[in-house]
Each structure stands twice: as structure tokens, then as C-alpha cells.
Design a protein around this motif. Structure first.
Motif, PDB file in Angstrom:
ATOM      1  N   UNK A 213      13.097  -1.736 -17.862  1.00  0.00           N
ATOM      2  CA  UNK A 213      13.646  -0.272 -17.321  1.00  0.00           C
ATOM      3  C   UNK A 213      15.370   0.224 -18.054  1.00  0.00           C
ATOM      4  N   UNK A 214      15.566   1.061 -18.719  1.00  0.00           N
ATOM      5  CA  UNK A 214      16.852   1.217 -19.099  1.00  0.00           C
ATOM      6  C   UNK A 214      17.359   3.009 -18.803  1.00  0.00           C
ATOM      7  N   UNK A 215      17.429   2.962 -17.716  1.00  0.00           N
ATOM      8  CA  UNK A 215      18.510   4.271 -17.626  1.00  0.00           C
ATOM      9  C   UNK A 215      19.659   4.036 -16.574  1.00  0.00           C
ATOM     10  N   UNK A 216      19.981   4.905 -15.556  1.00  0.00           N
ATOM     11  CA  UNK A 216      20.831   5.126 -14.469  1.00  0.00           C
ATOM     12  C   UNK A 216      20.218   4.781 -13.715  1.00  0.00           C
ATOM     13  N   UNK A 217      20.776   3.972 -12.408  1.00  0.00           N
ATOM     14  CA  UNK A 217      20.422   3.063 -11.190  1.00  0.00           C
ATOM     15  C   UNK A 217      20.584   4.171 -10.453  1.00  0.00           C
ATOM     16  N   UNK A 218      20.074   4.920 -10.257  1.00  0.00           N
ATOM     17  CA  UNK A 218      19.935   6.290  -9.549  1.00  0.00           C
ATOM     18  C   UNK A 218      18.383   6.706  -8.735  1.00  0.00           C
ATOM     19  N   UNK A 250      24.536  -0.053 -10.938  1.00  0.00           N
ATOM     20  CA  UNK A 250      25.262  -1.001 -10.039  1.00  0.00           C
ATOM     21  C   UNK A 250      25.596  -0.966  -9.060  1.00  0.00           C
ATOM     22  N   UNK A 251      26.744  -0.485  -9.239  1.00  0.00           N
ATOM     23  CA  UNK A 251      27.890  -0.742  -7.768  1.00  0.00           C
ATOM     24  C   UNK A 251      28.019   0.840  -7.137  1.00  0.00           C
ATOM     25  N   UNK A 252      27.304   1.047  -7.177  1.00  0.00           N
ATOM     26  CA  UNK A 252      26.882   2.057  -6.666  1.00  0.00           C
ATOM     27  C   UNK A 252      25.996   1.709  -5.498  1.00  0.00           C
ATOM     28  N   UNK A 256      22.685  -0.831  -5.007  1.00  0.00           N
ATOM     29  CA  UNK A 256      23.059  -2.313  -4.178  1.00  0.00           C
ATOM     30  C   UNK A 256      21.519  -2.154  -3.344  1.00  0.00           C
ATOM     31  N   UNK A 257      21.230  -0.783  -2.466  1.00  0.00           N
ATOM     32  CA  UNK A 257      19.700  -1.518  -1.876  1.00  0.00           C
ATOM     33  C   UNK A 257      18.954  -1.862  -3.381  1.00  0.00           C
ATOM     34  N   UNK A 258      18.872  -1.287  -4.494  1.00  0.00           N
ATOM     35  CA  UNK A 258      17.480  -1.659  -5.717  1.00  0.00           C
ATOM     36  C   UNK A 258      18.006  -3.129  -5.583  1.00  0.00           C
TER      37      UNK A 258
END
Length: 393
Positions: A213-218, A250-252, A256-258
Motif C-alpha cells: 500500500x503506497x498512498x496517504x494514510x487517510x 503516520x503522525x496524524x 496512529x489509529x492504523x
């Protein structure tokens, strides 16, 4: 042809529109188009220094609307100098300002088109958690955005699906022309040992053949559903490749939930944002690419994976899913935990020869549908329809 691209920002971490612009410019340059960009970024931003096309950075922008006081004066003095103007994205000050100045021109008015990059997708008006933004968008539509959509020379879409969805959320919707031009990515560089080494520095000890998986963690990207489905399959005893979840965010709180959902599972790696050799190393050494998005206008990373010969496991909310399914280049499912669970499980049942065939078909899908050349030819054709635009060679 001298073409001005207008965009609110070029920061590569804020989404795919800035990357799409870079790709469009490279393709158009092959058609003798002289590309220039005006944006609302801080002129001192480091990410601007690496770009080779002319940039007029008139920020830093203020407020969530991205208001930049230097932008209107610049447009008033410069807009009539261009043959055509292409506005990328919606909902910020740049669309309002361009339309107001363009409309005020008495002579030398250039052709004006807008490329929404999926920002008219009804998902943004319907999803829980965006109610205030949905109301804001309704206000902006009535006040400004409908003008640049309905009263300029036309709208450019990256897919037929985007074009169909754009009609749904706002009224009145009546563009003068609707043009599906597509979007492409450059043929990736050939794999080198340096790419592999750069990626291994981010994920030491990881064997080849992982899921990527390569994308924003959103939340829009469905990565939380991916991690849940992956762990669920593991608990059921299904043998899975390791999973790499790469990208900014990652720092959002959501990022952090993921990470928490992964529960410390060593088979799930979080290397952060990958770029350059590390990104290409990740693509080439993976077995397949995964993106269970709830909404994806095009999916640049999906196409980059195809170009690297990697099958893709995506949701049917990625607007190019039907081209991929028709080419046999991946597995398609709903944008739900059950949907990605089923795709992952189906992937594990494929034989080595079936996966190899799908990899070949991935390259074919890229070459037939998603090269930069195909998209740029269509854009030039649209721009040349306007009599004020000089035909290119």
C-alpha cells in the motif's frame, strides 16, 4: 502554445493533484507546449526548488481557502499574455480569482479550462465526518465555483467515471464542453540494485513478494480496512505475504489509529513516505499493489504499479477500475472490509502462473490506457479547438 497552469499548491504530500500536474506538464512539453505554473505556495518552499518548469509562487496562502493577496494583481497583469489557461482543482481562492480576472478581460482573453481531479465526486458531499466541508462546498458552488465550471471553455476529466459522477452533487451543472482526456504516468525507470538497497534501508530484513500500500494514510484510502482484513485473514490461518503500508500521515490521529490496528504485528511494516529509488524499489520488489479507496479519481500509484508489472487489488471506487478489470490486471472489490478481505483471500488462491499472467496484463493495461503520451495528445486536441489557441506541431 504558451499554457498557464493554475493550482493552489504543489506540495507533494497534500495529494495527487500536484503529482498529476507534474505529469501533465511533462507530456505536454513533448507537444511543444510551453508550460508555466502559478501557485499559492511559499516561494521559499523546498519542494519547489527541484522543479524545472517556470513557477510563479505567490504565497504563502492564508486561511483554509488559500487566499494569497499577491495573486489577483499578478493575474491582472499577466493572464492575457497566455494562449490558454488550465486550472487544476477546485474549492480554493485560485479558481475564484482566475475566473474573475478572465471574465474582466476585454481583449486577449485566453482559452480557459478547469480540471477538477475528482473534486466534484459526490463522495465528498456524502461521507460522514465532512458535513461542515460539504456545506462549505455548497456555499462556494453557489458563490463562485459554478462560474468556472459552467461559463468557461470546458472541463477536463481523467476518466468516463469521473465525468458521470461530476453531474450528481451540484446544480446548476452545465459545462460548455465535457472532455475525457485521461491521465498518464511516465514509464518507470528500469529496476536497479540501488532501488532495492534504498527500499531495504526503510524496511530492513523484508523478503521480496510483499503486498504494497503506497498512498496517504487517510480515511479516504481505506487503509484501516486493509489492516483489519489482513489481520483477520491471518487469525484464520491464511498464509499471506507481508504487508508494507507506506505513505505520509503516520503522525496524524488517523495514521496512529492504523498503527494501533496493526497491533504490533511484525508482518505489517510502516516505513513512512517513500520517494525516489526507495519508492521504485518498493514497487518492483512487491508482489501486488493494494488500494481499497472509498474515492479515487485516478490513482497515480495504481498506474505506477501497473507500469512496473504489478497486479493491483483495488476497490470499485477507483475510477479506472473497469479498464483494469477488462485487462485482467488485478482484482476488484467493494470499498469495505469484506471487499478487501475477499480480494486478499482470492490473491492467495492464485497459482504462480496465474499471478505471472496477471503481471503481464498489468503492463498491457498501462501501455494501452495510461501512458503520458495518450493523455497529453487528448489535452492538446481539446485546447486546439479554441480558435484563440495556436496549433502546435
Amino acid at each position: 502554445m504558451r499554457l498557464l497552469h493554475v493550482i493552489s499548491g504543489l506540495d507533494p504530500q497534500i495529494g495527487g493533484t500536484s503529482q498529476a500536474l507534474r505529469t501533465v506538464i511533462k507530456g505536454l512539453a513533448e507537444h511543444s507546449v510551453m508550460n508555466e505554473v502559478v501557485c499559492l505556495d511559499d516561494p521559499q518552499a523546498t519542494y519547489l526548488q527541484e522543479l524545472t518548469f517556470p513557477i510563479y509562487a505567490l504565497g504563502p496562502a492564508r486561511t483554509p481557502w488559500q487566499y494569497a493577496p499577491r495573486f489577483l494583481p499578478w493575474l491582472n497583469s499577466q493572464l492575457a499574455e497566455y494562449d490558454a489557461v488550465l486550472v487544476h482543482g477546485l474549492w480554493h481562492f485560485h479558481t475564484h480569482a482566475v475566473y474573475q480576472v478572465w471574465r474582466s478581460l476585454k481583449t486577449g482573453r485566453p482559452a480557459l479550462y478547469v480540471m477538477p481531479h475528482g473534486m466534484l465526486d459526490p463522495w465528498f458531499q456524502q461521507v460522514a465526518g465532512r458535513r461542515l466541508k460539504a456545506l462549505r462546498n455548497w456555499f462556494f458552488w453557489k458563490a463562485t465555483e459554478r462560474n468556472i465550471i459552467n461559463h468557461t471553455d470546458g472541463v477536463l476529466f481523467t476518466s468516463e467515471t469521473e465525468k458521470k459522477l461530476a453531474k450528481l452533487p451540484f446544480k446548476p451543472y452545465a459545462p460548455r464542453s465535457e472532455n475525457v482526456v485521461g491521465l498518464g504516468v511516465e514509464t518507470p525507470p528500469a529496476f536497479t540494485a540501488a532501488m532495492g538497497e534504498a527500499f531495504r534501508e526503510k524496511c530492513p530484513g523484508l523478503p521480496d513478494g510483499f503486498l504494497l500500500f503506497l498512498s496517504r494514510l487517510h480515511v479516504k484510502k481505506g487503509v484501516d480496512l486493509l489492516v483489519k482484513a489482513y489481520r483477520r485473514l491471518k487469525k484464520e490461518g491464511v498464509k499471506l505475504p507481508k504487508l508494507v503500508v507506506a505513505g505520509p500521515g503516520l503522525d496524524t490521529p488517523f495514521g496512529q489509529r492504523v498503527v494501533q490496528l496493526a497491533g504490533g504485528d511484525n508482518d505489517i511494516r510502516f516505513p513512512g513516505m517513500l520517494s525516489g529509488d526507495a519508492k521504485w524499489g518498493a514497487f518492483y520488489q512487491s508482489a501486488a499493489f493494494v488500494l481499497p479507496s472509498h474515492q479515487e479519481n485516478f490513482g497515480i500509484a495504481v498506474v505506477e504499479a501497473l507500469a512496473c508489472g504489478k497486479p493491483v487489488l483495488i476497490s470499485d471506487q477507483v475510477n479506472i477500475w473497469w479498464e483494469i478489470e477488462r485487462a485482467g490486471a488485478g482484482l476488484i472489490g467493494p470499498d469495505s472490509e469484506e471487499g478487501i478481505y475477499t480480494s486478499l483471500k482470492q490473491w492467495t488462491t492464485l497459482t504462480a502462473s496465474q499471478k505471472a499472467q496477471m503481471a503481464q496484463q498489468a503492463v498491457g493495461a498501462f501501455e494501452n490506457h495510461f501512458t503520458v503520451l495518450r493523455a497529453s495528445e487528448k489535452i492538446v486536441t481539446v485546447l486546439n479547438r479554441n480558435k484563440s489557441v495556436v496549433t502546435t506541431n
